[in-house]
Design an enzyme around this catalytic site. Structure first.
Site, PDB file in Angstrom:
ATOM      1  N   CYS A 252       0.810  -1.222   0.000  1.00 15.72           N
ATOM      2  CA  CYS A 252       0.000   0.000   0.000  1.00 15.72           C
ATOM      3  C   CYS A 252       0.847   1.278   0.000  1.00 15.72           C
ATOM      4  O   CYS A 252       0.752   2.106  -0.905  1.00 15.72           O
ATOM      5  CB  CYS A 252      -0.913  -0.029   1.216  1.00 15.72           C
ATOM      6  SG  CYS A 252      -1.703   1.539   1.586  1.00 15.72           S
ATOM      7  N   HIS A 301      -4.345   1.816   5.768  1.00 17.00           N
ATOM      8  CA  HIS A 301      -4.428   1.671   4.309  1.00 17.00           C
ATOM      9  C   HIS A 301      -4.746   3.043   3.713  1.00 17.00           C
ATOM     10  O   HIS A 301      -5.448   3.851   4.333  1.00 17.00           O
ATOM     11  CB  HIS A 301      -5.510   0.670   3.909  1.00 17.00           C
ATOM     12  CG  HIS A 301      -5.498   0.339   2.445  1.00 17.00           C
ATOM     13  ND1 HIS A 301      -4.561  -0.488   1.878  1.00 17.00           N
ATOM     14  CD2 HIS A 301      -6.313   0.752   1.421  1.00 17.00           C
ATOM     15  CE1 HIS A 301      -4.793  -0.591   0.576  1.00 17.00           C
ATOM     16  NE2 HIS A 301      -5.843   0.161   0.275  1.00 17.00           N
ATOM     17  N   HIS A 313      -5.292   2.365  -5.486  1.00 20.07           N
ATOM     18  CA  HIS A 313      -4.506   1.877  -4.344  1.00 20.07           C
ATOM     19  C   HIS A 313      -3.956   0.495  -4.652  1.00 20.07           C
ATOM     20  O   HIS A 313      -4.365  -0.159  -5.612  1.00 20.07           O
ATOM     21  CB  HIS A 313      -5.384   1.813  -3.089  1.00 20.07           C
ATOM     22  CG  HIS A 313      -6.565   0.892  -3.234  1.00 20.07           C
ATOM     23  ND1 HIS A 313      -6.752  -0.225  -2.465  1.00 20.07           N
ATOM     24  CD2 HIS A 313      -7.634   0.921  -4.090  1.00 20.07           C
ATOM     25  CE1 HIS A 313      -7.872  -0.827  -2.795  1.00 20.07           C
ATOM     26  NE2 HIS A 313      -8.435  -0.157  -3.795  1.00 20.07           N
TER      27      HIS A 313
END
Length: 343
Positions: A252, A301, A313
């Site tokens: 991430c 995240h 993402h």
């Protein structure tokens, strides 16, 4: 002479006296920087120690700063960044010019000051709107040097100073309350960053009772432009890889760091650090970050906002584009932040 060390009321010997007993005569060398100084009190304070100096004089300085609880580093006789930061804190408390140089005035105050009072004074120092005086001048000068304050240094803690403090706190992940408390002050005076371009408001303000009427510089902070989308979208389909930071595989935060670097922006490595590094915004714009709480409490995240309620993402399926209004992401959304460069 015995003094209290401020912890549990225990008594300790003044480090100035300890220096006489333990350090012995100094031996200078070309590598030490400062010339040899005897242990005579007059000579002890009539010298100037600065960054890069080495020797017993610096060691004695560190011992005294440690007793005052301004210094927590190693007593190694090397005048490095930690020693310099401790001197700056001491100078601020004692209304001495904050330059990180231990000159005669600083040394006299250092060696002939009550320790408990000094430490208590520093830990309780808090400057806020309406305050005036030398300490406010020192804060304004430091903020100006770092590029956060673009107005006259007048010693008045008004809206301009509060705004500059708030910008600084946001930049470094300190509680952004516009109050110059101990944590903010310690960080501020230890900051060795090169001066960037001045950040000022485009409006005219009143600082205390003084109206600032001079022409204001344009705001020079800048955020990532919409072209970041192009960089990010080219990476769609890249597989997920724990610890990955390259197009062969991203986690991430590795994905975010890579994309922003392509636009010339340097950001931290972890999601939590990025969260603290970025500036909060009430509503995301294209190129901003959106944060989520997933597998642990707090931001874990994040992705880049693409507009139209979508973000890109790197998740379990690799680099993908998702909708923010799905039930999964909606209930985990923490907020939006912007990456801003100040130089």
């Amino acid at each position: 002479m015995n003094k209290r060390n401020g912890v549990g009321g225990a008594l300790v010997l003044s480090t100035m006296a300890a220096g006489f007993m333990l350090l012995g005569p100094e031996k200078a060398s070309a590598a030490e920087g400062p010339p040899a100084i005897s242990n005579n009190e007059a000579e002890k304070v009539n010298q100037t120690l600065r960054y890069g100096h080495k020797g017993m004089s610096v060691k004695s300085l560190q011992l005294e700063l440690k007793a005052l609880q301004f210094y927590t580093g190693k007593v190694d006789g090397v005048y490095g960044s930690d020693t310099q930061a401790a001197i700056k804190e001491f100078q601020f408390v004692h209304h001495i010019k904050v330059d990180g140089v231990a000159g005669p005035m600083t040394l006299r105050r250092l060696y002939f000051t009550n320790e408990a009072k000094t430490y208590q004074q520093f830990t309780s120092t808090k400057l806020l709107s309406g305050d005036k005086g030398t300490q406010v001048v020192q804060v304004q000068e430091k903020l100006q040097k770092l590029g956060y304050y673009g107005y006259s240094v007048d010693g008045i803690f008004g809206p301009l100073t509060k705004d500059a403090i708030t910008h600084y706190q946001q930049r470094y992940g300190i509680k952004a309350d516009g109050v110059a408390g101990p944590d903010t002050l310690k960080h501020l005076f230890a900051n060795q960053n090169v001066k960037g371009k001045t950040i000022v408001s485009k409006k005219l303000h009143v600082e205390g009772k003084k109206i600032v009427s001079k022409k204001v510089k344009n705001e020079t902070t800048h955020s990532v432009d919409a072209s970041v989308m192009g960089v990010a979208k080219q990476l769609v389909g890249t597989p997920y890889k724990w610890g990955g930071t390259t197009p062969s595989g991203f986690d991430c935060s590795g994905f975010l760091q890579y994309v922003y670097a392509k636009k010339g922006f340097s950001i931290p490595r972890t999601v939590s650090d990025i969260w603290n590094f970025a500036v909060s915004v009430s509503k995301p714009s294209v190129g901003d970050l959106v944060f989520y709480q997933t597998y642990k409490k707090g931001p874990s995240h994040a992705g880049i906002y693409l507009g139209n309620g979508q973000f890109i993402h790197s998740g379990s399926k690799g680099v993908t584009i998702s909708k923010m209004n799905t039930s999964y992401w909606q209930q985990r959304y923490l907020g939006s932040k912007r990456i801003v460069q100040y130089n």
